[in-house]
Design a protein around this motif. Structure first.
Motif, PDB file in Angstrom:
ATOM      1  N   GLN A  61      35.649 -62.295  33.803  1.00  0.00           N
ATOM      2  CA  GLN A  61      36.293 -61.182  33.101  1.00  0.00           C
ATOM      3  C   GLN A  61      36.881 -60.214  34.125  1.00  0.00           C
ATOM      4  O   GLN A  61      36.595 -60.342  35.321  1.00  0.00           O
ATOM      5  CB  GLN A  61      35.267 -60.455  32.210  1.00  0.00           C
ATOM      6  CG  GLN A  61      35.362 -60.872  30.757  1.00  0.00           C
ATOM      7  CD  GLN A  61      34.393 -60.159  29.851  1.00  0.00           C
ATOM      8  OE1 GLN A  61      33.393 -59.616  30.293  1.00  0.00           O
ATOM      9  NE2 GLN A  61      34.676 -60.173  28.556  1.00  0.00           N
ATOM     10  N   HIS A 112      41.601 -68.665  30.574  1.00  0.00           N
ATOM     11  CA  HIS A 112      41.141 -68.565  29.193  1.00  0.00           C
ATOM     12  C   HIS A 112      41.407 -67.150  28.707  1.00  0.00           C
ATOM     13  O   HIS A 112      41.275 -66.197  29.483  1.00  0.00           O
ATOM     14  CB  HIS A 112      39.640 -68.875  29.132  1.00  0.00           C
ATOM     15  CG  HIS A 112      39.146 -69.225  27.766  1.00  0.00           C
ATOM     16  ND1 HIS A 112      39.043 -68.286  26.755  1.00  0.00           N
ATOM     17  CD2 HIS A 112      38.746 -70.405  27.224  1.00  0.00           C
ATOM     18  CE1 HIS A 112      38.593 -68.885  25.663  1.00  0.00           C
ATOM     19  NE2 HIS A 112      38.410 -70.182  25.922  1.00  0.00           N
ATOM     20  N   ASN A 113      41.753 -67.041  27.414  1.00  0.00           N
ATOM     21  CA  ASN A 113      41.973 -65.693  26.861  1.00  0.00           C
ATOM     22  C   ASN A 113      40.715 -64.843  26.942  1.00  0.00           C
ATOM     23  O   ASN A 113      40.794 -63.619  27.053  1.00  0.00           O
ATOM     24  CB  ASN A 113      42.458 -65.795  25.413  1.00  0.00           C
ATOM     25  CG  ASN A 113      41.519 -66.622  24.561  1.00  0.00           C
ATOM     26  OD1 ASN A 113      41.332 -67.811  24.844  1.00  0.00           O
ATOM     27  ND2 ASN A 113      40.909 -66.023  23.576  1.00  0.00           N
ATOM     28  N   TRP A 114      39.531 -65.454  26.889  1.00  0.00           N
ATOM     29  CA  TRP A 114      38.302 -64.667  27.024  1.00  0.00           C
ATOM     30  C   TRP A 114      38.160 -64.070  28.431  1.00  0.00           C
ATOM     31  O   TRP A 114      37.403 -63.135  28.635  1.00  0.00           O
ATOM     32  CB  TRP A 114      37.067 -65.509  26.654  1.00  0.00           C
ATOM     33  CG  TRP A 114      36.837 -65.572  25.164  1.00  0.00           C
ATOM     34  CD1 TRP A 114      37.271 -64.670  24.227  1.00  0.00           C
ATOM     35  CD2 TRP A 114      36.105 -66.563  24.436  1.00  0.00           C
ATOM     36  NE1 TRP A 114      36.860 -65.051  22.976  1.00  0.00           N
ATOM     37  CE2 TRP A 114      36.147 -66.210  23.067  1.00  0.00           C
ATOM     38  CE3 TRP A 114      35.425 -67.717  24.796  1.00  0.00           C
ATOM     39  CZ2 TRP A 114      35.528 -66.964  22.062  1.00  0.00           C
ATOM     40  CZ3 TRP A 114      34.805 -68.469  23.803  1.00  0.00           C
ATOM     41  CH2 TRP A 114      34.851 -68.102  22.461  1.00  0.00           C
ATOM     42  N   ASP A 159      40.951 -60.614  23.903  1.00  0.00           N
ATOM     43  CA  ASP A 159      40.754 -61.983  23.428  1.00  0.00           C
ATOM     44  C   ASP A 159      41.851 -62.598  22.556  1.00  0.00           C
ATOM     45  O   ASP A 159      42.291 -63.698  22.802  1.00  0.00           O
ATOM     46  CB  ASP A 159      39.448 -62.067  22.629  1.00  0.00           C
ATOM     47  CG  ASP A 159      38.229 -61.703  23.447  1.00  0.00           C
ATOM     48  OD1 ASP A 159      38.374 -61.344  24.627  1.00  0.00           O
ATOM     49  OD2 ASP A 159      37.124 -61.786  22.895  1.00  0.00           O
ATOM     50  N   ASN A 160      42.209 -61.916  21.467  1.00  0.00           N
ATOM     51  CA  ASN A 160      43.152 -62.558  20.531  1.00  0.00           C
ATOM     52  C   ASN A 160      44.498 -61.832  20.516  1.00  0.00           C
ATOM     53  O   ASN A 160      45.187 -61.786  19.504  1.00  0.00           O
ATOM     54  CB  ASN A 160      42.575 -62.598  19.109  1.00  0.00           C
ATOM     55  CG  ASN A 160      42.486 -61.204  18.525  1.00  0.00           C
ATOM     56  OD1 ASN A 160      42.437 -60.232  19.258  1.00  0.00           O
ATOM     57  ND2 ASN A 160      42.475 -61.097  17.206  1.00  0.00           N
ATOM     58  N   TYR A 186      39.976 -69.951  17.318  1.00  0.00           N
ATOM     59  CA  TYR A 186      38.726 -70.436  17.918  1.00  0.00           C
ATOM     60  C   TYR A 186      38.843 -71.899  18.362  1.00  0.00           C
ATOM     61  O   TYR A 186      38.281 -72.289  19.377  1.00  0.00           O
ATOM     62  CB  TYR A 186      37.533 -70.229  16.960  1.00  0.00           C
ATOM     63  CG  TYR A 186      36.735 -68.985  17.310  1.00  0.00           C
ATOM     64  CD1 TYR A 186      37.217 -67.723  16.991  1.00  0.00           C
ATOM     65  CD2 TYR A 186      35.520 -69.074  17.994  1.00  0.00           C
ATOM     66  CE1 TYR A 186      36.506 -66.581  17.331  1.00  0.00           C
ATOM     67  CE2 TYR A 186      34.800 -67.936  18.336  1.00  0.00           C
ATOM     68  CZ  TYR A 186      35.295 -66.693  18.003  1.00  0.00           C
ATOM     69  OH  TYR A 186      34.590 -65.575  18.366  1.00  0.00           O
ATOM     70  N   TYR A 206      40.320 -71.754  21.661  1.00  0.00           N
ATOM     71  CA  TYR A 206      39.370 -71.202  22.649  1.00  0.00           C
ATOM     72  C   TYR A 206      38.399 -72.295  23.124  1.00  0.00           C
ATOM     73  O   TYR A 206      38.085 -72.418  24.299  1.00  0.00           O
ATOM     74  CB  TYR A 206      38.539 -70.057  22.059  1.00  0.00           C
ATOM     75  CG  TYR A 206      39.291 -68.882  21.470  1.00  0.00           C
ATOM     76  CD1 TYR A 206      40.675 -68.751  21.588  1.00  0.00           C
ATOM     77  CD2 TYR A 206      38.601 -67.868  20.787  1.00  0.00           C
ATOM     78  CE1 TYR A 206      41.344 -67.661  21.033  1.00  0.00           C
ATOM     79  CE2 TYR A 206      39.269 -66.783  20.241  1.00  0.00           C
ATOM     80  CZ  TYR A 206      40.637 -66.685  20.356  1.00  0.00           C
ATOM     81  OH  TYR A 206      41.282 -65.603  19.810  1.00  0.00           O
ATOM     82  N   TYR A 245      41.118 -56.728  15.892  1.00  0.00           N
ATOM     83  CA  TYR A 245      40.587 -56.928  17.243  1.00  0.00           C
ATOM     84  C   TYR A 245      41.608 -56.496  18.303  1.00  0.00           C
ATOM     85  O   TYR A 245      41.903 -55.313  18.397  1.00  0.00           O
ATOM     86  CB  TYR A 245      40.192 -58.412  17.351  1.00  0.00           C
ATOM     87  CG  TYR A 245      39.051 -58.760  18.275  1.00  0.00           C
ATOM     88  CD1 TYR A 245      37.965 -57.931  18.481  1.00  0.00           C
ATOM     89  CD2 TYR A 245      39.053 -59.993  18.940  1.00  0.00           C
ATOM     90  CE1 TYR A 245      36.917 -58.317  19.325  1.00  0.00           C
ATOM     91  CE2 TYR A 245      38.008 -60.392  19.780  1.00  0.00           C
ATOM     92  CZ  TYR A 245      36.952 -59.548  19.965  1.00  0.00           C
ATOM     93  OH  TYR A 245      35.930 -59.948  20.801  1.00  0.00           O
TER      94      TYR A 245
END
Ligand code: DGY
Length: 433
Positions: A106, A161-163, A168-169, A206, A209, A356
């Motif tokens: 992150q 990764h988007n995370w 995130d979204n 998801y 993801y 979100y």
């Protein structure tokens, strides 16, 4: 205001689990990387021991190659999906043996968090002593990024990764999902048992993801293989701003400590290269702000989000660019009916004010923008960001995110996602001090 501070402290103390904090109960039952760092800034104002323990635990989970995971699974909670069973198979050979964790990271906040602990501390000598015990781990983490996450040697780090982005979204990723042919997985979501589904990512998102993680797992989370194969490979202005700000903080702290010329010289090298590439590659003249770059498909992603303004925080734009960003923020995000700062362009058809990272206001980004604007002398707008932040928390409580449309706040609750959310409390404490 005293009452609000007191409540904020209660939120932090309730989410404290002996050696680390959870972001909030049920929805996020483990330790998250950037949450942890920002939470430590809040604790530093009233309990430096907890602030230090938070950072110690986070860094204790560092892998042998310098990587720091985005989630550290301290317990076997079944209130979260995807939990340790999903993430921890086929982990990288250098993964922590001591803690179960994910294989993604992150935004690397730890460097600037340490500098903030020093700023806040009333016993600077003791805090500097603590910093001396952990700073090399943070340096090692930055070295990991520059060695393993920059295949074209540009000084710009990719996320796979988007995370990893933290946002995130965000609608930023929508065009990437279109390039992917992810399978339809069968799984049981847990987030939507705690929070209204209209405030969370969709099932199809998801699928994407999980698919990216499956690819990483098939390759034992090898950075080289991920760079070669991941359908998601992005240079993110928020992630890179956070890293560059943390580099700046490490330089300042190493100077305070003395005797670290080699590390300072290396950090300065990274800074020069990164800031130049950042300005050459990520600024969009026509849009007047910084944007994401899709490294897998070699094209810019031309949308404005709150991440587009994060470079102020890392002193990246020159004066003209900083001014153009202020204009864009005020024109698109700052109308009189809007609280600053929506996470995505409110004038775009992709804006979704409850969902979100597709529109709501987030306190961590507001804190980053507030500090960035102040660094450039935009004190009035910085003050507006601060007052908007205080108002939305006062009206709704310490939610995870908030509606940016002022009228919604007049008709009841406009806070969304998890409640009693740690970084909303932590950063409010910092803003009020
Ligand atoms: C989630 O589960 O939504 C988290 O943000 C992933 O890190």
């Amino acid at each position: 205001m005293k009452e609000l501070q007191k409540k904020a402290r209660e939120v932090l103390n309730n989410n404290w689990k002996d050696r680390f904090s959870i972001p909030c109960a049920n929805l996020y039952p483990f330790q998250w990387f950037w949450d942890s760092g920002l939470i430590a800034i809040g604790f530093a104002h009233f309990d430096m021991q907890k602030a230090e323990a938070e950072i110690n635990t986070l860094l204790d989970a560092q892998w042998g190659n310098g990587f720091i995971p985005h989630i550290i699974f301290h317990t076997e909670s079944d209130s979260y999906f995807p939990g340790p069973d999903f993430h921890c198979s086929n982990l990288h050979p250098e993964a922590s043996k001591k803690y179960k964790s994910t294989g993604m990271t992150q935004p690397p906040v730890t460097g600037f968090v340490l500098e903030n602990l020093y700023r806040i501390s009333s016993d600077k000598k003791a805090t500097l002593k603590f910093i001396e015990t952990v700073i090399d781990k943070v340096y090692f983490n930055h070295e990991y990024f520059y060695k393993n996450r920059d295949p074209q040697d540009e000084g710009l780090i990719y996320i796979y990764h988007n995370w990893e982005s933290g946002t995130d979204n965000s609608p930023i990723w929508d065009d990437i999902w279109k390039t992917m042919n992810s399978p339809e997985y069968t799984f049981e979501r847990r987030d939507t048992t705690h929070v209204d589904a209209s405030e969370r990512p969709s099932k199809r998102e998801y699928d994407h993801y999980l698919y990216i993680i499956e690819i990483a797992k098939e390759n034992n989370y090898s950075d080289e293989k991920i760079a070669e194969l991941s359908p998601f490979l992005v240079q993110d202005p928020l992630f890179n701003s956070v890293l560059i700000k943390s580099n700046e903080s490490l330089i300042a702290l190493y100077k305070l400590m003395g005797n670290n010329e080699d590390k300072i010289a290396q950090l300065q090298k990274w800074q020069t290269k990164s800031i130049k590439s950042f300005n050459d590659k990520l600024f969009d003249e026509e849009l007047g702000a910084y944007i994401h770059y899709d490294l897998r498909n070699e094209k810019p992603i031309r949308y404005i989000s709150s991440s587009s303004f994060s470079p102020w925080f890392a002193n990246i734009p020159n004066k003209e660019r900083a001014a153009s960003m202020v204009k864009v923020m005020l024109d698109k995000f700052g109308g009189e009916h809007q609280y600053l700062c929506a996470s995505f362009d409110p004038t775009s058809e992709r804006f979704s004010p409850k969902k979100y990272w597709r529109g709501p206001v987030w306190i961590n980004l507001n804190w980053i923008l507030y500090n960035g604007l102040k660094q450039y002398g935009y004190n009035d707008i910085a003050e507006r960001v601060k007052q908007d932040t205080i108002s939305i928390i006062e009206k709704n409580g310490f939610y995870e995110y908030f509606d940016s449309r002022k009228e919604i706040h007049e008709h009841g609750n406009a806070g969304y996602g998890g409640n009693n959310f740690s970084w909303s409390a932590a950063l409010l404490i910092d803003l009020l001090n």
